[in-house]
Design a protein around this motif. Structure first.
Motif, PDB file in Angstrom:
ATOM      1  N   GLU A 120      57.740  33.925  27.673  1.00 39.54           N
ATOM      2  CA  GLU A 120      58.358  33.929  29.117  1.00 39.54           C
ATOM      3  C   GLU A 120      57.487  34.760  30.202  1.00 39.54           C
ATOM      4  O   GLU A 120      57.538  34.560  31.239  1.00 39.54           O
ATOM      5  CB  GLU A 120      59.849  34.388  28.930  1.00 39.54           C
ATOM      6  CG  GLU A 120      60.649  34.430  30.197  1.00 39.54           C
ATOM      7  CD  GLU A 120      61.989  34.879  30.068  1.00 39.54           C
ATOM      8  OE1 GLU A 120      62.861  33.915  30.492  1.00 39.54           O
ATOM      9  OE2 GLU A 120      62.403  35.755  29.160  1.00 39.54           O
ATOM     10  N   ASP A 121      56.982  36.216  29.660  1.00 41.27           N
ATOM     11  CA  ASP A 121      56.477  36.879  30.604  1.00 41.27           C
ATOM     12  C   ASP A 121      54.867  36.183  30.862  1.00 41.27           C
ATOM     13  O   ASP A 121      54.251  36.772  31.956  1.00 41.27           O
ATOM     14  CB  ASP A 121      55.974  38.426  30.009  1.00 41.27           C
ATOM     15  CG  ASP A 121      55.364  38.337  28.779  1.00 41.27           C
ATOM     16  OD1 ASP A 121      54.666  37.251  28.491  1.00 41.27           O
ATOM     17  OD2 ASP A 121      55.163  39.174  27.847  1.00 41.27           O
ATOM     18  N   MET A 122      54.617  35.212  30.433  1.00 37.25           N
ATOM     19  CA  MET A 122      53.282  34.342  31.021  1.00 37.25           C
ATOM     20  C   MET A 122      53.602  33.523  32.217  1.00 37.25           C
ATOM     21  O   MET A 122      52.720  32.706  32.503  1.00 37.25           O
ATOM     22  CB  MET A 122      52.493  33.858  29.889  1.00 37.25           C
ATOM     23  CG  MET A 122      51.759  34.803  29.108  1.00 37.25           C
ATOM     24  SD  MET A 122      50.526  35.385  29.701  1.00 37.25           S
ATOM     25  CE  MET A 122      49.334  33.863  29.449  1.00 37.25           C
ATOM     26  N   ALA A 123      54.802  33.118  32.370  1.00 34.57           N
ATOM     27  CA  ALA A 123      55.306  31.967  33.344  1.00 34.57           C
ATOM     28  C   ALA A 123      54.566  32.142  34.734  1.00 34.57           C
ATOM     29  O   ALA A 123      54.160  31.215  35.232  1.00 34.57           O
ATOM     30  CB  ALA A 123      56.527  31.995  33.416  1.00 34.57           C
ATOM     31  N   GLU A 124      54.436  33.409  35.225  1.00 31.54           N
ATOM     32  CA  GLU A 124      53.732  33.815  36.372  1.00 31.54           C
ATOM     33  C   GLU A 124      52.371  33.226  36.492  1.00 31.54           C
ATOM     34  O   GLU A 124      51.794  32.762  37.417  1.00 31.54           O
ATOM     35  CB  GLU A 124      53.929  34.958  36.773  1.00 31.54           C
ATOM     36  CG  GLU A 124      53.799  35.360  38.236  1.00 31.54           C
ATOM     37  CD  GLU A 124      54.674  34.760  39.280  1.00 31.54           C
ATOM     38  OE1 GLU A 124      54.415  34.519  40.404  1.00 31.54           O
ATOM     39  OE2 GLU A 124      55.818  34.221  38.971  1.00 31.54           O
ATOM     40  N   ARG A 125      51.813  33.793  35.188  1.00 25.29           N
ATOM     41  CA  ARG A 125      50.206  33.467  35.156  1.00 25.29           C
ATOM     42  C   ARG A 125      49.833  31.839  35.104  1.00 25.29           C
ATOM     43  O   ARG A 125      48.920  31.396  36.080  1.00 25.29           O
ATOM     44  CB  ARG A 125      49.600  33.839  33.803  1.00 25.29           C
ATOM     45  CG  ARG A 125      48.484  33.476  33.491  1.00 25.29           C
ATOM     46  CD  ARG A 125      47.288  34.419  34.205  1.00 25.29           C
ATOM     47  NE  ARG A 125      45.994  33.877  33.774  1.00 25.29           N
ATOM     48  CZ  ARG A 125      45.239  34.563  32.647  1.00 25.29           C
ATOM     49  NH1 ARG A 125      45.976  35.492  31.846  1.00 25.29           N
ATOM     50  NH2 ARG A 125      43.955  34.249  32.561  1.00 25.29           N
ATOM     51  N   PHE A 126      50.668  30.993  34.830  1.00 27.53           N
ATOM     52  CA  PHE A 126      50.440  29.463  35.041  1.00 27.53           C
ATOM     53  C   PHE A 126      50.662  28.939  36.235  1.00 27.53           C
ATOM     54  O   PHE A 126      50.310  27.985  36.474  1.00 27.53           O
ATOM     55  CB  PHE A 126      51.489  28.888  33.894  1.00 27.53           C
ATOM     56  CG  PHE A 126      50.838  28.820  32.294  1.00 27.53           C
ATOM     57  CD1 PHE A 126      50.227  27.832  31.970  1.00 27.53           C
ATOM     58  CD2 PHE A 126      51.095  29.952  31.748  1.00 27.53           C
ATOM     59  CE1 PHE A 126      49.737  28.162  30.570  1.00 27.53           C
ATOM     60  CE2 PHE A 126      50.516  30.166  30.277  1.00 27.53           C
ATOM     61  CZ  PHE A 126      49.832  28.992  29.889  1.00 27.53           C
ATOM     62  N   LYS A 127      51.423  29.862  37.255  1.00 33.93           N
ATOM     63  CA  LYS A 127      51.657  29.211  38.577  1.00 33.93           C
ATOM     64  C   LYS A 127      50.202  29.199  39.183  1.00 33.93           C
ATOM     65  O   LYS A 127      50.124  28.631  40.082  1.00 33.93           O
ATOM     66  CB  LYS A 127      52.521  29.998  39.196  1.00 33.93           C
ATOM     67  CG  LYS A 127      53.999  29.933  38.720  1.00 33.93           C
ATOM     68  CD  LYS A 127      55.024  30.889  39.521  1.00 33.93           C
ATOM     69  CE  LYS A 127      56.233  30.450  38.971  1.00 33.93           C
ATOM     70  NZ  LYS A 127      57.293  31.378  39.647  1.00 33.93           N
ATOM     71  N   TYR A 128      49.260  29.880  38.712  1.00 38.47           N
ATOM     72  CA  TYR A 128      48.057  30.106  39.403  1.00 38.47           C
ATOM     73  C   TYR A 128      46.910  29.146  38.918  1.00 38.47           C
ATOM     74  O   TYR A 128      45.673  29.109  39.426  1.00 38.47           O
ATOM     75  CB  TYR A 128      47.522  31.520  39.250  1.00 38.47           C
ATOM     76  CG  TYR A 128      48.257  32.733  39.998  1.00 38.47           C
ATOM     77  CD1 TYR A 128      48.298  32.878  41.583  1.00 38.47           C
ATOM     78  CD2 TYR A 128      49.388  33.288  39.453  1.00 38.47           C
ATOM     79  CE1 TYR A 128      48.809  33.583  42.238  1.00 38.47           C
ATOM     80  CE2 TYR A 128      50.068  34.079  40.045  1.00 38.47           C
ATOM     81  CZ  TYR A 128      49.842  34.138  41.591  1.00 38.47           C
ATOM     82  OH  TYR A 128      50.771  35.047  42.385  1.00 38.47           O
ATOM     83  N   ILE A 129      47.254  28.370  37.943  1.00 36.63           N
ATOM     84  CA  ILE A 129      46.277  27.526  37.459  1.00 36.63           C
ATOM     85  C   ILE A 129      46.290  26.114  38.308  1.00 36.63           C
ATOM     86  O   ILE A 129      47.253  25.472  38.485  1.00 36.63           O
ATOM     87  CB  ILE A 129      46.610  26.979  36.007  1.00 36.63           C
ATOM     88  CG1 ILE A 129      46.639  28.182  35.050  1.00 36.63           C
ATOM     89  CG2 ILE A 129      45.941  25.737  35.369  1.00 36.63           C
ATOM     90  CD1 ILE A 129      47.144  28.022  33.730  1.00 36.63           C
ATOM     91  N   GLN A 130      45.240  25.712  38.823  1.00 34.60           N
ATOM     92  CA  GLN A 130      44.844  24.817  39.834  1.00 34.60           C
ATOM     93  C   GLN A 130      44.051  23.345  39.445  1.00 34.60           C
ATOM     94  O   GLN A 130      44.239  22.490  39.818  1.00 34.60           O
ATOM     95  CB  GLN A 130      44.454  25.118  41.073  1.00 34.60           C
ATOM     96  CG  GLN A 130      45.442  26.366  41.781  1.00 34.60           C
ATOM     97  CD  GLN A 130      46.555  25.893  42.263  1.00 34.60           C
ATOM     98  OE1 GLN A 130      46.781  24.884  42.860  1.00 34.60           O
ATOM     99  NE2 GLN A 130      47.590  26.656  41.960  1.00 34.60           N
ATOM    100  N   ASN A 131      43.467  23.948  38.384  1.00 34.37           N
ATOM    101  CA  ASN A 131      42.536  22.642  37.798  1.00 34.37           C
ATOM    102  C   ASN A 131      42.185  23.132  36.338  1.00 34.37           C
ATOM    103  O   ASN A 131      42.826  24.424  35.623  1.00 34.37           O
ATOM    104  CB  ASN A 131      41.329  22.213  38.558  1.00 34.37           C
ATOM    105  CG  ASN A 131      40.568  24.110  38.520  1.00 34.37           C
ATOM    106  OD1 ASN A 131      40.351  24.521  37.478  1.00 34.37           O
ATOM    107  ND2 ASN A 131      40.147  24.270  39.746  1.00 34.37           N
TER     108      ASN A 131
END
Length: 290
Positions: A120-131
């Motif tokens: 759950e604490d990694m959710a924000e990190r995945f928002k920055y994946i664009q490709n």
């Protein structure tokens, strides 16, 4: 002329009695036991197998193996013709060399549509994946004897593995990897059953997709059983019972996966055997048709 007629009649009677004997015989089929009674992962494959056998009209008995074994050991035991005489597993070239596949994808290819279990604490990190290049910087977790592991590695992912399936979620929880790709048909039940130190969730916008098929496999010498299962599956596909069972089991999972709102990165599967029936459109999931 009379002698030939008698010969033809005798041949016909032998054929009739042979067919009747095959139909009346009881097929004892042993499949891999799950790790616990709470594990429901065998329910759908067993329903498909039972459906196929019922289509042929034979008598049969489905029995779990005496002990639980890892996927690799189950495949080895089937290859050696020891206790287990059918498994369901994702195909690759080596498995089709060692075993006899029934080339009908029982999950309609959705075994290759993957969403991610994450902390759950990694959710924000995945928002920055664009490709895909961004995703390649993260570390996926997979089973060490799964074909998926080789597929991810061949597509440049740095994969961490474990032979023990139950340990994989704990590895993710303990930050030994960043995400755990699971089929959209598996991930919902798995998340509901997990008990980990750190909360795991399903990432809500991304996924991976690669061509993959899960088949029934039997021992290379057990062609009668392979023919029986294949005949039953083909009948169930033709009369609509196969799709009916698939939709009854997985429609809700597919709908809540929100496939049209999710970005799937396409991967190559160089391990897909050349005889995979890609051209038979009725065997594969079609998101538009669904």
């Amino acid at each position: 002329m009379k002698g030939k007629l008698i010969c033809y009649l005798m041949s016909g009677l032998i054929l009739i009695f042979s067919c009747a004997e095959a139909m009346s015989a009881s097929w004892q089929i042993t499949y891999p036991r799950t790790i616990s009674d709470e594990d429901k992962s065998t329910e759908y494959p067993l329903k498909v197998l039972a459906l196929a056998l019922e289509q042929t009209g034979v008598n049969y008995q489905l029995t779990p193996s005496e002990k639980y074994y890892s996927q690799g050991k189950n495949l080895s035991r089937l290859k050696d013709n020891r206790e287990i005489n059918v498994v369901w597993s994702m195909t690759d070239n080596q498995r089709e060399k060692d075993l006899l596949p029934i080339r009908i994808p029982i999950y309609k290819g959705l075994i290759g549509w993957r969403m991610f279990l994450i902390r759950e604490d990694m959710a924000e990190r995945f928002k920055y994946i664009q490709n895909l290049d961004h995703l390649l910087k993260l570390i996926p977790i997979q089973g060490s004897d799964w074909p998926d592991t080789k597929i991810l590695q061949a597509n440049s992912f740095d994969v961490v593995t474990n032979i023990n399936h139950s340990a994989l979620a704990n590895m993710l929880s303990n930050a030994q990897g960043d995400f755990f790709p699971r089929s959209i048909l598996e991930i919902w039940d798995e998340l509901a059953s997990l008990k980990t130190k750190n909360k795991l969730v399903i990432q809500d916008s991304l996924g991976l997709r690669y061509p993959a098929a899960m088949y029934f496999f039997v021992n290379n010498k057990n062609r009668p059983l392979a023919h029986l299962i294949n005949t039953g599956l083909e009948k169930a596909i033709e009369n609509g019972q196969f799709d009916k069972l698939f939709n009854q089991t997985y429609r809700s999972y597919i709908e809540k996966s929100k496939l049209k709102k999710r970005k799937f990165y396409q991967l190559k599967n160089s391990f897909l055997p050349p005889l995979t029936p890609i051209d038979r459109k009725e065997l594969w999931f079609n998101p538009g048709g669904f």
